[in-house]
Write a protein that holds these residues in place. Structure first.
Motif, PDB file in Angstrom:
ATOM      1  N   GLN A 485       0.846  -1.225  -0.085  1.00 18.78           N
ATOM      2  CA  GLN A 485       0.200   0.097  -0.016  1.00 18.78           C
ATOM      3  C   GLN A 485       0.953   1.379   0.036  1.00 18.78           C
ATOM      4  OE1 GLN A 485      -2.575  -0.432   3.755  1.00 18.78           O
ATOM      5  NE2 GLN A 485      -4.148  -1.504   1.957  1.00 18.78           N
ATOM      6  N   LYS A 486       2.193   1.205   0.844  1.00 19.53           N
ATOM      7  CA  LYS A 486       2.633   2.640   0.720  1.00 19.53           C
ATOM      8  C   LYS A 486       3.457   2.935  -0.523  1.00 19.53           C
ATOM      9  CE  LYS A 486       4.074   2.415   6.182  1.00 19.53           C
ATOM     10  NZ  LYS A 486       5.029   2.404   6.581  1.00 19.53           N
ATOM     11  N   LEU A 487       4.120   1.164  -1.119  1.00 15.67           N
ATOM     12  CA  LEU A 487       5.054   1.589  -2.457  1.00 15.67           C
ATOM     13  C   LEU A 487       3.120   2.182  -3.409  1.00 15.67           C
ATOM     14  CD1 LEU A 487       7.161  -0.838  -2.250  1.00 15.67           C
ATOM     15  CD2 LEU A 487       7.305   0.663  -2.156  1.00 15.67           C
ATOM     16  N   CYS A 488       2.878   1.300  -3.190  1.00 15.08           N
ATOM     17  CA  CYS A 488       1.190   1.881  -4.485  1.00 15.08           C
ATOM     18  C   CYS A 488       0.992   3.476  -4.413  1.00 15.08           C
ATOM     19  CB  CYS A 488       0.410   1.142  -4.613  1.00 15.08           C
ATOM     20  SG  CYS A 488       0.729  -1.065  -5.016  1.00 15.08           S
ATOM     21  N   ALA A 489       0.643   3.602  -2.543  1.00 13.31           N
ATOM     22  CA  ALA A 489       0.444   5.060  -3.193  1.00 13.31           C
ATOM     23  C   ALA A 489       1.333   6.277  -3.401  1.00 13.31           C
ATOM     24  CB  ALA A 489       0.324   5.418  -1.452  1.00 13.31           C
ATOM     25  N   PHE A 490       2.719   5.488  -3.486  1.00 12.59           N
ATOM     26  CA  PHE A 490       3.677   6.453  -3.434  1.00 12.59           C
ATOM     27  C   PHE A 490       3.774   7.017  -5.288  1.00 12.59           C
ATOM     28  CE2 PHE A 490       8.142   7.510  -4.451  1.00 12.59           C
ATOM     29  CZ  PHE A 490       8.883   8.702  -3.702  1.00 12.59           C
ATOM     30  N   ARG A 491       3.743   5.737  -5.284  1.00  9.97           N
ATOM     31  CA  ARG A 491       3.377   5.825  -7.168  1.00  9.97           C
ATOM     32  C   ARG A 491       2.678   6.563  -7.583  1.00  9.97           C
ATOM     33  NH1 ARG A 491       6.254   1.971 -11.172  1.00  9.97           N
ATOM     34  NH2 ARG A 491       4.481   1.506 -12.853  1.00  9.97           N
ATOM     35  N   LYS A 492       1.145   6.795  -7.113  1.00  9.09           N
ATOM     36  CA  LYS A 492       0.354   6.903  -7.219  1.00  9.09           C
ATOM     37  C   LYS A 492       0.106   8.105  -7.412  1.00  9.09           C
ATOM     38  CE  LYS A 492      -5.100   6.783  -7.965  1.00  9.09           C
ATOM     39  NZ  LYS A 492      -5.909   5.432  -7.510  1.00  9.09           N
TER      40      LYS A 492
END
Length: 579
Positions: A485-492
């Motif tokens: 979730q953290k990685l996807c949120a940063f990516r988004k």
């Protein structure tokens, strides 16, 4: 505060669109070249309606995990809609959900692991064995349930992909032969006998005889199996392959006409009037029929993209025909549904595909015929944090060159998928870091975010079926999920992650920049480590992974707090992924 964050994020994303390849960016800041895609096998994700688990006389339980490796397990659109409404996909941070093909599948089984082995019954639970393109498979749900799912995902700003195969139909099965009346089967007279797992019948010989059955798909539709290495003339895996190059008119198979007449209006919940109007003989060739049917699904439901199967075995101009038909259908859907937020999207339909040994290499022939990528089979799966920055650099450099040349091409990478489980499942946190911070589009395979386990089907000859196990909702993996979730949120939050130009600051530290968006990724950070950054001295920055803030001094920031094996450094005025 949240409203301000949303406005700042929207401004950053729209600014990123100015340098995006043609036909990839949108009014909502979404771009396919930086998409985070979640690939889900519908039948294996969530069973929301147990009343549709057994359809068409299919059998689901043969007594063991190994034997049940390829039966239908009950996952459906009701379950997916339930999870979507709970926020599963939005909380994970994906912006595309890729659903397996919705079309009605063959009813019976074919020999698992091939005709000679036949170690388990293999059904079309995965959507790869179509019987009837004009109807929804009843095991997945109804057309209104499918529509509700897509509408819900669209309302959350999430695009929807599906599968497109114009190379072949599903294998004929003993059960379909009996139900549809297009052939006899030696030693089988009833449907109960047809669903038993049989090893006493030579399926290969029976399949070969199907090409002479006038009520099935005749050789006016299909190429006979032959010894050839020509990808446009061979029958891949012995599948009943269409004569994709044929342009002359053919009549629809007799058994389909009988099927539709027999069903009458009883199947209206699994099809719709405009599709039923296409069930007639015309001047179309085999692929023309299939392309018309697939485009009709786009126009009815607003499907935003397709993963195309066995791309290299279909004449490229056919893919162009499919792309143009589906693209026109998508824009018609948007025009007919002005009340939906998705109607404001302007990006063209996206095509990616499976191509033998595909890497990230630009394929001009396929871009000219509708594709923007091929699924990258070479992404490193070992989670090696000391070497991944070099891979990222190659991807970023390639995207920079393609963009400068005017190409709308980008990597489309995966760790695991329906055929390969190559990632080091014991170190999925590091694999996810390497993967989700990669330039280009990325595809998460369902359950990777919780390290979904395999089954005893791993002992079968076709062990890939074990990679498609059920998502076990009773055994969460909160630590790994939080990491995803953290990685996807940063990516988004940062378009530069997927679409920015990369510069290596050290072997394990990189910066990416896209217009005004600049971020730094530091791998294996150590306590009290000073990380080089491209920000001005005195600028305040934040490690988005753990929320720690620092001030830039002498071109570096000092990280005092542990954030595991990755630090995600952003300007302090960036929208925080924790808010």
């Amino acid at each position: 505060m949240k409203k301000l964050i949303t406005l700042v994020l929207a401004a950053v994303m729209l600014a990123a669109c100015s340098n995006a390849p043609k036909n990839t960016c949108n009014v909502d800041g979404f771009a396919w070249n930086k998409a985070t895609v979640y690939f889900v096998l519908v039948d294996r994700f969530c069973n929301g309606d147990s009343t549709n688990d057994q359809q068409y006389g299919r059998r689901t339980d043969y007594g063991s995990e190994r034997m049940n490796a390829s039966t239908f397990h009950g996952g459906d659109y009701v379950g997916l809609l339930q999870k979507a409404k709970e926020g599963y996909f939005s909380n994970l941070g994906v912006d595309v959900v890729w659903l397996t093909d919705p079309y009605e599948q063959v009813h019976g089984w074919v020999p698992g692991s091939g005709w000679e082995v036949n170690d388990f019954p293999h059904y079309g639970y995965h959507g790869y064995y179509p019987l009837d393109y004009t109807e929804m498979d009843k095991n997945y749900g109804t057309i209104e349930q499918y529509r509700a799912l897509i509408d819900e995902l669209h309302a959350q700003g999430i695009r929807v992909m599906s599968g497109a195969n114009i190379n072949d139909i599903g294998y004929p099965t003993y059960l379909d032969a009996l139900q549809q009346g297009f052939a006899t089967v030696p030693g089988i007279k009833t449907e109960a006998e047809a669903v038993e797992h049989r090893r006493d019948i030579d399926y290969a010989a029976w399949l070969d005889a199907m090409y002479d059955q006038p009520d099935w798909y005749t050789t006016e539709w299909l190429r006979r199996p032959s010894e050839t290495d020509d990808p446009f003339k061979m029958t891949l895996y012995g599948l009943p392959d269409y004569l994709t190059e044929k342009t002359e008119a053919v009549s629809l198979p007799a058994f389909l006409h009988r099927k539709w007449q027999r069903e009458g209006n009883d199947n209206d919940v699994w099809t719709w009037p405009e599709m039923k109007a296409l069930r007639k003989d015309t001047t179309l060739s085999p692929d023309d029929y299939v392309i018309r049917y697939i485009a009709a699904w786009v126009e009815e439901f607003g499907i935003d993209g397709f993963r195309c199967d066995v791309v290299g075995y279909v004449h490229p101009w056919r893919w162009k025909q499919l792309h143009d038909a589906c693209n026109e259908a998508l824009h018609r859907w948007r025009a007919k549904h002005p009340e939906q937020a998705a109607s404001k999207w302007t990006d063209d339909i996206m095509f990616t595909g499976d191509y033998d040994d595909a890497y990230i290499t630009h394929l001009p022939l396929y871009e000219e015929n509708g594709f923007n990528s091929m699924v990258n089979m070479e992404f490193p799966k070992d989670g090696n944090l000391t070497t991944i920055a070099q891979t990222w650099q190659a991807y970023s450099d390639s995207m920079t060159v393609w963009q400068a040349a005017g190409y709308a091409w980008y990597p489309f990478s995966y760790l695991n998928n329906a055929y390969f489980r190559d990632a080091d499942m014991a170190h999925m946190d590091k694999c996810a870091t390497c993967f989700l911070l990669s330039p280009g589009a990325v595809q998460i395979f369902y359950g990777d975010e919780v390290a979904r386990k395999t089954t005893d089907a791993i002992l079968n000859v076709d062990y890939a079926q074990a990679f498609r196990s059920d998502y076990d909702w009773s055994t969460p993996n909160d630590t790994l999920m939080a990491h995803y979730q953290k990685l996807c949120a940063f990516r988004k939050a940062h378009p530069a992650v997927g679409a920015g130009k990369q510069t290596m600051l050290s072997p394990t530290t990189v910066t990416r920049t896209l217009n005004e968006d600049t971020i730094v990724i530091a791998l294996n950070p150590q306590p009290a480590m000073e990380v080089p950054v491209p920000f001005a001295d005195g600028e305040q920055v934040r490690n988005a992974y753990n929320g720690e803030t620092s001030t830039v001094e002498n071109g570096h920031v000092a990280l005092q707090q542990s954030s595991g094996h990755v630090a995600l450094i952003e300007k302090l005025d960036s929208p925080s992924i924790s808010q």
